[in-house]
Every structure is written in C-alpha cells, then in structure tokens.
Design a protein around this motif. Structure first.
Motif, PDB file in Angstrom:
ATOM      1  N   GLY A  23       0.790  -1.225   0.000  1.00 53.97           N
ATOM      2  CA  GLY A  23       0.000   0.000   0.000  1.00 53.97           C
ATOM      3  C   GLY A  23       0.820   1.272   0.000  1.00 53.97           C
ATOM      4  O   GLY A  23       0.292   2.350   0.238  1.00 53.97           O
ATOM      5  N   CYS A  24       2.102   1.159  -0.278  1.00 54.84           N
ATOM      6  CA  CYS A  24       2.942   2.364  -0.311  1.00 54.84           C
ATOM      7  C   CYS A  24       2.823   3.066  -1.658  1.00 54.84           C
ATOM      8  O   CYS A  24       2.392   2.480  -2.646  1.00 54.84           O
ATOM      9  N   ALA A  25       3.182   4.335  -1.672  1.00 53.59           N
ATOM     10  CA  ALA A  25       3.150   5.116  -2.911  1.00 53.59           C
ATOM     11  C   ALA A  25       4.439   4.859  -3.689  1.00 53.59           C
ATOM     12  O   ALA A  25       5.534   5.006  -3.143  1.00 53.59           O
ATOM     13  N   PRO A  26       4.323   4.445  -4.957  1.00 60.80           N
ATOM     14  CA  PRO A  26       5.526   4.162  -5.743  1.00 60.80           C
ATOM     15  C   PRO A  26       6.549   5.295  -5.681  1.00 60.80           C
ATOM     16  O   PRO A  26       6.198   6.466  -5.694  1.00 60.80           O
ATOM     17  N   VAL A  27       7.780   4.920  -5.563  1.00 61.70           N
ATOM     18  CA  VAL A  27       8.977   5.759  -5.495  1.00 61.70           C
ATOM     19  C   VAL A  27       9.167   6.433  -4.132  1.00 61.70           C
ATOM     20  O   VAL A  27      10.135   7.126  -3.921  1.00 61.70           O
ATOM     21  N   CYS A  39       9.566   2.034  -2.545  1.00 59.98           N
ATOM     22  CA  CYS A  39       8.311   1.419  -2.957  1.00 59.98           C
ATOM     23  C   CYS A  39       8.335   1.212  -4.475  1.00 59.98           C
ATOM     24  O   CYS A  39       8.555   2.161  -5.237  1.00 59.98           O
ATOM     25  N   ASN A  40       8.108  -0.034  -4.894  1.00 59.88           N
ATOM     26  CA  ASN A  40       8.126  -0.318  -6.330  1.00 59.88           C
ATOM     27  C   ASN A  40       6.768   0.001  -6.968  1.00 59.88           C
ATOM     28  O   ASN A  40       5.830   0.415  -6.291  1.00 59.88           O
ATOM     29  N   GLY A  41       6.669  -0.194  -8.249  1.00 55.36           N
ATOM     30  CA  GLY A  41       5.457   0.117  -8.990  1.00 55.36           C
ATOM     31  C   GLY A  41       4.248  -0.714  -8.604  1.00 55.36           C
ATOM     32  O   GLY A  41       3.115  -0.335  -8.885  1.00 55.36           O
ATOM     33  N   ASP A  42       4.484  -1.856  -7.936  1.00 58.69           N
ATOM     34  CA  ASP A  42       3.385  -2.710  -7.482  1.00 58.69           C
ATOM     35  C   ASP A  42       2.881  -2.313  -6.098  1.00 58.69           C
ATOM     36  O   ASP A  42       1.974  -2.948  -5.562  1.00 58.69           O
ATOM     37  N   GLY A  43       3.485  -1.280  -5.501  1.00 59.68           N
ATOM     38  CA  GLY A  43       3.069  -0.839  -4.174  1.00 59.68           C
ATOM     39  C   GLY A  43       3.653  -1.667  -3.048  1.00 59.68           C
ATOM     40  O   GLY A  43       3.083  -1.738  -1.970  1.00 59.68           O
ATOM     41  N   ASN A  44       4.812  -2.292  -3.300  1.00 54.70           N
ATOM     42  CA  ASN A  44       5.497  -3.097  -2.292  1.00 54.70           C
ATOM     43  C   ASN A  44       6.870  -2.509  -1.984  1.00 54.70           C
ATOM     44  O   ASN A  44       7.557  -1.993  -2.873  1.00 54.70           O
ATOM     45  N   GLY A  74      14.923  11.752  -0.044  1.00 57.68           N
ATOM     46  CA  GLY A  74      14.613  10.350   0.185  1.00 57.68           C
ATOM     47  C   GLY A  74      15.515   9.755   1.236  1.00 57.68           C
ATOM     48  O   GLY A  74      16.398  10.418   1.774  1.00 57.68           O
ATOM     49  N   HIS A  75      15.272   8.505   1.537  1.00 56.97           N
ATOM     50  CA  HIS A  75      16.056   7.778   2.529  1.00 56.97           C
ATOM     51  C   HIS A  75      17.185   7.037   1.829  1.00 56.97           C
ATOM     52  O   HIS A  75      16.987   6.454   0.765  1.00 56.97           O
ATOM     53  N   THR A  76      18.359   7.054   2.451  1.00 56.11           N
ATOM     54  CA  THR A  76      19.527   6.380   1.900  1.00 56.11           C
ATOM     55  C   THR A  76      20.516   6.101   3.016  1.00 56.11           C
ATOM     56  O   THR A  76      20.287   6.482   4.158  1.00 56.11           O
ATOM     57  N   CYS A  77      21.614   5.464   2.690  1.00 56.53           N
ATOM     58  CA  CYS A  77      22.672   5.207   3.669  1.00 56.53           C
ATOM     59  C   CYS A  77      23.652   6.383   3.656  1.00 56.53           C
ATOM     60  O   CYS A  77      24.144   6.764   2.602  1.00 56.53           O
ATOM     61  N   LEU A  78      23.879   6.926   4.833  1.00 56.28           N
ATOM     62  CA  LEU A  78      24.825   8.026   4.985  1.00 56.28           C
ATOM     63  C   LEU A  78      25.874   7.649   6.023  1.00 56.28           C
ATOM     64  O   LEU A  78      25.555   6.963   6.997  1.00 56.28           O
ATOM     65  N   PRO A  79      27.104   8.122   5.832  1.00 55.66           N
ATOM     66  CA  PRO A  79      28.102   7.897   6.882  1.00 55.66           C
ATOM     67  C   PRO A  79      27.606   8.515   8.185  1.00 55.66           C
ATOM     68  O   PRO A  79      27.003   9.589   8.176  1.00 55.66           O
ATOM     69  N   THR A  91      11.955   5.569  11.251  1.00 50.81           N
ATOM     70  CA  THR A  91      11.388   4.635  10.290  1.00 50.81           C
ATOM     71  C   THR A  91      10.221   5.239   9.530  1.00 50.81           C
ATOM     72  O   THR A  91       9.418   4.532   8.941  1.00 50.81           O
ATOM     73  N   GLU A  92      10.126   6.540   9.534  1.00 49.71           N
ATOM     74  CA  GLU A  92       9.001   7.182   8.869  1.00 49.71           C
ATOM     75  C   GLU A  92       9.165   7.145   7.363  1.00 49.71           C
ATOM     76  O   GLU A  92      10.255   7.204   6.838  1.00 49.71           O
ATOM     77  N   GLU A  93       8.047   7.073   6.691  1.00 45.58           N
ATOM     78  CA  GLU A  93       8.022   7.098   5.228  1.00 45.58           C
ATOM     79  C   GLU A  93       7.984   8.542   4.751  1.00 45.58           C
ATOM     80  O   GLU A  93       7.851   9.456   5.532  1.00 45.58           O
ATOM     81  N   GLY A  94       8.044   8.707   3.454  1.00 45.73           N
ATOM     82  CA  GLY A  94       7.752  10.012   2.915  1.00 45.73           C
ATOM     83  C   GLY A  94       8.699  10.507   1.856  1.00 45.73           C
ATOM     84  O   GLY A  94       8.311  11.270   1.011  1.00 45.73           O
ATOM     85  N   GLY A  95       9.944  10.096   1.879  1.00 43.03           N
ATOM     86  CA  GLY A  95      10.869  10.617   0.894  1.00 43.03           C
ATOM     87  C   GLY A  95      10.509  10.126  -0.488  1.00 43.03           C
ATOM     88  O   GLY A  95      10.089   9.002  -0.669  1.00 43.03           O
ATOM     89  N   VAL A  96      10.683  10.957  -1.463  1.00 38.44           N
ATOM     90  CA  VAL A  96      10.435  10.562  -2.848  1.00 38.44           C
ATOM     91  C   VAL A  96      11.663  10.921  -3.637  1.00 38.44           C
ATOM     92  O   VAL A  96      12.148  12.047  -3.566  1.00 38.44           O
ATOM     93  N   LEU A  97      12.176   9.946  -4.356  1.00 40.85           N
ATOM     94  CA  LEU A  97      13.374  10.172  -5.180  1.00 40.85           C
ATOM     95  C   LEU A  97      13.024  10.747  -6.511  1.00 40.85           C
ATOM     96  O   LEU A  97      11.969  10.580  -7.018  1.00 40.85           O
TER      97      LEU A  97
END
Length: 97
Positions: A23-27, A39-44, A74-79, A91-97
């Motif tokens: 149920g996530c928004a793609p990207v 989140c992929n195009g299938d909402g997973n 968006g979310h990513t790995c940072l030093p 663990t919040e969602e929301g970033g869009v690449l």
C-alpha cells in the motif's frame, strides 16, 4: 522429471507475484531498521540499500537517514559522521526520489 524440478520454482514465482501490495506510494522511501527501502510500482517495499552491508564493505559506519538536497529527497545510507541537515534516522516514510 524436468517438470518435477520446475514445479517448485514456478509455484514460488506465482506466490511471490501474488502477494498483496503493502500500500505504499511508488517511489517513496523509508528506513526499516538500518535498511533503506523504496516502494516499487506494485506498491510493495523493496530493499534499496542495506546500510549494515555498506558499512561492512566500506570499513566505515553508515546509517539509514532521510536527506533532502538540491531537490532530491529520500532515505539512503549516509556515513554516521555526515550531518544531512534534514536527517531523520527514524522509520518514517515520505521521501520521494
């Protein structure tokens, strides 16, 4: 005999494809523990980067965080020594690449 070997592979592929969407928004992106997910195009949700693995391969500590720089968010790995300015290691969602 060949059919018997291929049957489990086919069943696994069909079951994986038939899973209900998260149920996530793609990207959109998020941190799940120390893993950046997208989140992929299938909402997973799928793994974008495992920050523990990045740390292991780079011999430096990385953590999953939200970054928003130059119109890319968006979310990513940072030093762990980098201050992302708008970092949100939760663990919040929301970033869009």
């Amino acid at each position: 005999m060949k059919a018997l070997l291929l049957a489990p592979l086919l069943a696994t592929a069909l079951l994986t494809r038939c899973r209900a969407p998260d149920g996530c928004a793609p990207v959109s992106t998020r941190c799940a523990s120390n893993v950046a997910e997208i989140c992929n195009g299938d909402g997973n949700w799928q793994v974008l980067a495992d920050c523990d693995a990045v740390s292991e391969h780079s011999n430096a500590a990385f953590t999953c965080a939200y970054v928003n720089e130059e119109g890319v968010a968006g979310h990513t790995c940072l030093p762990t020594t980098v201050d992302a300015g708008t970092a949100d290691a939760g663990t919040e969602e929301g970033g869009v690449l």
